[in-house]
Design a protein around this motif. Structure first.
Motif, PDB file in Angstrom:
ATOM      1  N   VAL A 156      61.042  80.417 -32.745  1.00  0.00           N
ATOM      2  CA  VAL A 156      59.692  79.840 -32.737  1.00  0.00           C
ATOM      3  C   VAL A 156      59.176  79.719 -31.309  1.00  0.00           C
ATOM      4  O   VAL A 156      58.038  80.096 -31.007  1.00  0.00           O
ATOM      5  CB  VAL A 156      59.693  78.462 -33.436  1.00  0.00           C
ATOM      6  N   ALA A 157      59.997  79.203 -30.401  1.00  0.00           N
ATOM      7  CA  ALA A 157      59.556  79.019 -29.015  1.00  0.00           C
ATOM      8  C   ALA A 157      59.234  80.357 -28.359  1.00  0.00           C
ATOM      9  O   ALA A 157      58.203  80.494 -27.676  1.00  0.00           O
ATOM     10  CB  ALA A 157      60.628  78.290 -28.220  1.00  0.00           C
ATOM     11  N   LEU A 158      60.078  81.361 -28.588  1.00  0.00           N
ATOM     12  CA  LEU A 158      59.864  82.660 -27.946  1.00  0.00           C
ATOM     13  C   LEU A 158      58.714  83.443 -28.578  1.00  0.00           C
ATOM     14  O   LEU A 158      58.199  84.374 -27.949  1.00  0.00           O
ATOM     15  CB  LEU A 158      61.151  83.492 -28.016  1.00  0.00           C
ATOM     16  N   SER A 159      58.280  83.078 -29.774  1.00  0.00           N
ATOM     17  CA  SER A 159      57.166  83.792 -30.401  1.00  0.00           C
ATOM     18  C   SER A 159      55.875  83.639 -29.609  1.00  0.00           C
ATOM     19  O   SER A 159      54.946  84.433 -29.776  1.00  0.00           O
ATOM     20  CB  SER A 159      56.965  83.307 -31.846  1.00  0.00           C
ATOM     21  N   GLY A 160      55.814  82.637 -28.723  1.00  0.00           N
ATOM     22  CA  GLY A 160      54.635  82.498 -27.868  1.00  0.00           C
ATOM     23  C   GLY A 160      54.462  83.663 -26.920  1.00  0.00           C
ATOM     24  O   GLY A 160      53.357  83.926 -26.433  1.00  0.00           O
ATOM     25  N   LEU A 161      55.545  84.400 -26.665  1.00  0.00           N
ATOM     26  CA  LEU A 161      55.456  85.557 -25.768  1.00  0.00           C
ATOM     27  C   LEU A 161      54.761  86.733 -26.439  1.00  0.00           C
ATOM     28  O   LEU A 161      54.248  87.624 -25.761  1.00  0.00           O
ATOM     29  CB  LEU A 161      56.859  85.975 -25.314  1.00  0.00           C
ATOM     30  N   THR A 162      54.752  86.762 -27.780  1.00  0.00           N
ATOM     31  CA  THR A 162      54.079  87.851 -28.512  1.00  0.00           C
ATOM     32  C   THR A 162      52.754  87.385 -29.097  1.00  0.00           C
ATOM     33  O   THR A 162      52.005  88.200 -29.633  1.00  0.00           O
ATOM     34  CB  THR A 162      54.973  88.358 -29.652  1.00  0.00           C
ATOM     35  N   ASP A 163      52.480  86.084 -29.002  1.00  0.00           N
ATOM     36  CA  ASP A 163      51.260  85.502 -29.572  1.00  0.00           C
ATOM     37  C   ASP A 163      51.162  85.750 -31.071  1.00  0.00           C
ATOM     38  O   ASP A 163      50.076  85.938 -31.627  1.00  0.00           O
ATOM     39  CB  ASP A 163      50.015  86.040 -28.850  1.00  0.00           C
ATOM     40  N   THR A 164      52.321  85.777 -31.730  1.00  0.00           N
ATOM     41  CA  THR A 164      52.399  85.954 -33.180  1.00  0.00           C
ATOM     42  C   THR A 164      53.379  84.914 -33.717  1.00  0.00           C
ATOM     43  O   THR A 164      53.746  83.977 -33.019  1.00  0.00           O
ATOM     44  CB  THR A 164      52.899  87.367 -33.537  1.00  0.00           C
ATOM     45  N   LEU A 165      53.829  85.094 -34.953  1.00  0.00           N
ATOM     46  CA  LEU A 165      54.846  84.223 -35.518  1.00  0.00           C
ATOM     47  C   LEU A 165      56.240  84.831 -35.411  1.00  0.00           C
ATOM     48  O   LEU A 165      57.191  84.333 -36.019  1.00  0.00           O
ATOM     49  CB  LEU A 165      54.533  83.916 -36.991  1.00  0.00           C
ATOM     50  N   THR A 166      56.375  85.909 -34.633  1.00  0.00           N
ATOM     51  CA  THR A 166      57.673  86.554 -34.463  1.00  0.00           C
ATOM     52  C   THR A 166      58.012  86.662 -32.976  1.00  0.00           C
ATOM     53  O   THR A 166      57.130  86.872 -32.136  1.00  0.00           O
ATOM     54  CB  THR A 166      57.685  87.966 -35.086  1.00  0.00           C
ATOM     55  N   PRO A 167      59.302  86.552 -32.622  1.00  0.00           N
ATOM     56  CA  PRO A 167      59.701  86.612 -31.216  1.00  0.00           C
ATOM     57  C   PRO A 167      59.800  88.048 -30.730  1.00  0.00           C
ATOM     58  O   PRO A 167      59.870  88.990 -31.532  1.00  0.00           O
ATOM     59  CB  PRO A 167      61.081  85.941 -31.228  1.00  0.00           C
ATOM     60  N   PRO A 168      59.831  88.263 -29.408  1.00  0.00           N
ATOM     61  CA  PRO A 168      60.011  89.612 -28.865  1.00  0.00           C
ATOM     62  C   PRO A 168      61.453  90.086 -29.027  1.00  0.00           C
ATOM     63  O   PRO A 168      62.370  89.281 -29.250  1.00  0.00           O
ATOM     64  CB  PRO A 168      59.651  89.441 -27.390  1.00  0.00           C
ATOM     65  N   ASN A 169      61.657  91.395 -28.891  1.00  0.00           N
ATOM     66  CA  ASN A 169      63.010  91.945 -28.991  1.00  0.00           C
ATOM     67  C   ASN A 169      63.838  91.632 -27.757  1.00  0.00           C
ATOM     68  O   ASN A 169      65.057  91.461 -27.840  1.00  0.00           O
ATOM     69  CB  ASN A 169      62.946  93.462 -29.197  1.00  0.00           C
TER      70      ASN A 169
END
Length: 479
Positions: free
Chosen positions: A355-368
């Protein structure tokens, strides 16, 4: 005279969620004529306690007895009638999209559908009192945060329970309706409705007769309100805010936002009416206004979620939406964002880290992939908010306040140039609010828009105020 039997009774109740021990050996009796306030620090198990009373967890035989009809109003609505996971976040702003299932999405119930109220004088009076009657034909997901909370309370009361369990009923409500709701709940209590509320220890309702204090999943004190003495804690020593290792995004603009004669309407319903507002680089604004005034809609225009930004003059970072060729993702990548509405859509099975890392993609999913700097920032921010070691816990097993802290961290992680913070401190206890305010003040290079109903929540660095009037949608600047 014999003692009246309990309406609810709990005996050595223990509750685990996601493998975590949340409540431990609780004993509790609710007698007729008692009105309880459940208080305690963030993550102490208050919401889980109400859910347990409502029968939402498996309880060993004899540990929970309910002898009367009980209704529970939760922080987040998930039921067979409505689940936010069936919709996408931006759908609430798609005024031109059909709310029927034939658009390829799950059909969206109207408020009338959600309430399922029979057409009786008693029910009509209830909906009028809550201010819901004019909203009955509006899509449920297009209601404001405060309107949605009123709807949940109304739906529970329409079932005429003997006991009403309310989890933070005043969160998200403006001061006028908060006062009205307090008075109204007091009237309902006088007419025989038994109430159990999770609420702030600093704001115990006048109608409360008893207080229960939860701490780390245990009842540390319970008894009559007149015997309750708040523990006097020395003001906690504030940890120094962490300095983000992720490189700050540049402030390479003179104006963060410009709105000229902006109007938003759904059919005949006007949400915003010819608003003008300019936010310059480095400015720090508070946005005020009653429930339904259009505050969240205004932020959605700036953040790129609202399609009517393209039919209005909305300039972001010096580029007019729809005219410059910048995409929605060009806008979002430079903004850290949190809101009550965004909170509702996060799948509870995601881990805190995801959840916290999903802010990097501006979606509800985190980056790879995540940089070492970001990994360090996440660990440092969790430590700062006294939440170490929760990285791999399921988001849904956290308390509402803990979830909101994680979403704040999500907004901070990419070290953006702009922060849009829509009621960011809902359900967060005072210590963690102080930590968040200190951290926000420490971000000296950022442009900030902060929405709240409580001026006492504002970080000290917020120095400009913008107020929406719910009746005329005119704007006042308070210096």
């Amino acid at each position: 005279m014999s003692e009246q039997p309990s309406l609810l009774s709990v005996t050595e109740l223990t509750v685990r969620r996601g493998g975590q021990l949340i409540l431990h050996n609780l004993n509790f009796d609710l007698k007729p004529g008692e009105y309880w306030s459940i208080i305690g620090p963030m993550g102490s198990g208050k919401s889980t306690f109400l859910q347990a009373l409502a029968g939402q967890f498996h309880a060993p035989p004899g540990s929970l007895e309910r002898r009367v009809p009980v209704e529970f109003v939760s922080f987040k609505e998930e039921s067979s009638r409505f689940s936010y996971s069936s919709y996408f976040y931006q759908q609430r702003y798609q005024a031109t999209m059909s709310d029927r299932a034939d658009d390829g999405y799950t059909a969206i119930p109207s408020l009338r559908d959600f309430l399922q109220a029979t057409d009786s004088p008693e029910n009509s009076a209830l909906l009028d009192r809550l201010g819901l009657t004019p909203l009955l034909d509006r899509s449920f997901i297009k209601l404001s945060n405060g309107q949605t909370r009123k709807a949940r309370i109304g739906k529970a009361l329409l079932k005429h329970p003997a006991v009403l369990l309310l989890d933070n009923p005043f969160v998200g409500l403006d001061s006028t309706f908060r006062k009205d709701l307090t008075n109204w709940l007091g009237e309902l209590a006088n007419h025989g409705l038994t109430l159990v509320l999770v609420n702030d220890s600093a704001d115990l309702p006048a109608f409360s007769t008893h207080v229960a204090v939860l701490n780390k999943g245990k009842l540390s004190w319970s008894g009559p309100k007149e015997d309750y003495k708040p523990e006097l804690y020395a003001k906690a020593v504030m940890s120094a805010p962490p300095i983000l290792q992720t490189k700050a995004q540049p402030t390479d603009f003179s104006e963060a936002f410009r709105l000229q004669a902006v109007s938003v309407r759904y059919g005949d319903t006007v949400i915003l009416d010819r608003l003008d507002w300019v936010v310059k680089a480095g400015e720090r604004w508070a946005l005020f206004g009653p429930n339904g005034a259009g505050k969240s809609v205004l932020l959605s225009l700036l953040y790129g979620d609202h399609p009517q930004a393209y039919s209005n003059y909305v300039s972001v970072f010096g580029y007019r939406r729809g005219k410059s060729g910048e995409s929605i993702w060009d806008v979002k990548r430079r903004i850290g964002f949190v809101s009550p509405e965004l909170h509702l859509y996060f799948p509870p099975h995601l881990t805190v880290r995801q959840v916290a890392l999903s802010g990097l993609t501006d979606t509800l999913t985190p980056p790879n992939r995540v940089s070492p700097e970001t990994e360090n920032d996440l660990a440092n921010l969790l430590d700062y908010f006294s939440m170490p070691g929760v990285d791999n816990r399921s988001f849904g097993t956290l308390s509402a306040g803990e979830q909101r802290v994680v979403l704040l961290i999500r907004a901070f992680l990419k070290n953006p140039a702009v922060l849009l913070l829509d009621e960011p401190f809902q359900a967060i206890d005072s210590r963690h609010v102080d930590l968040a305010r200190q951290l926000i003040d420490n971000f000296s290079d950022k442009t900030i828009l902060f929405v709240t109903h409580n001026r006492n929540e504002l970080p000290e660095s917020i120095n400009q105020l913008y107020t929406l009037d719910a009746n005329m949608n005119r704007v006042e600047e308070d210096k």
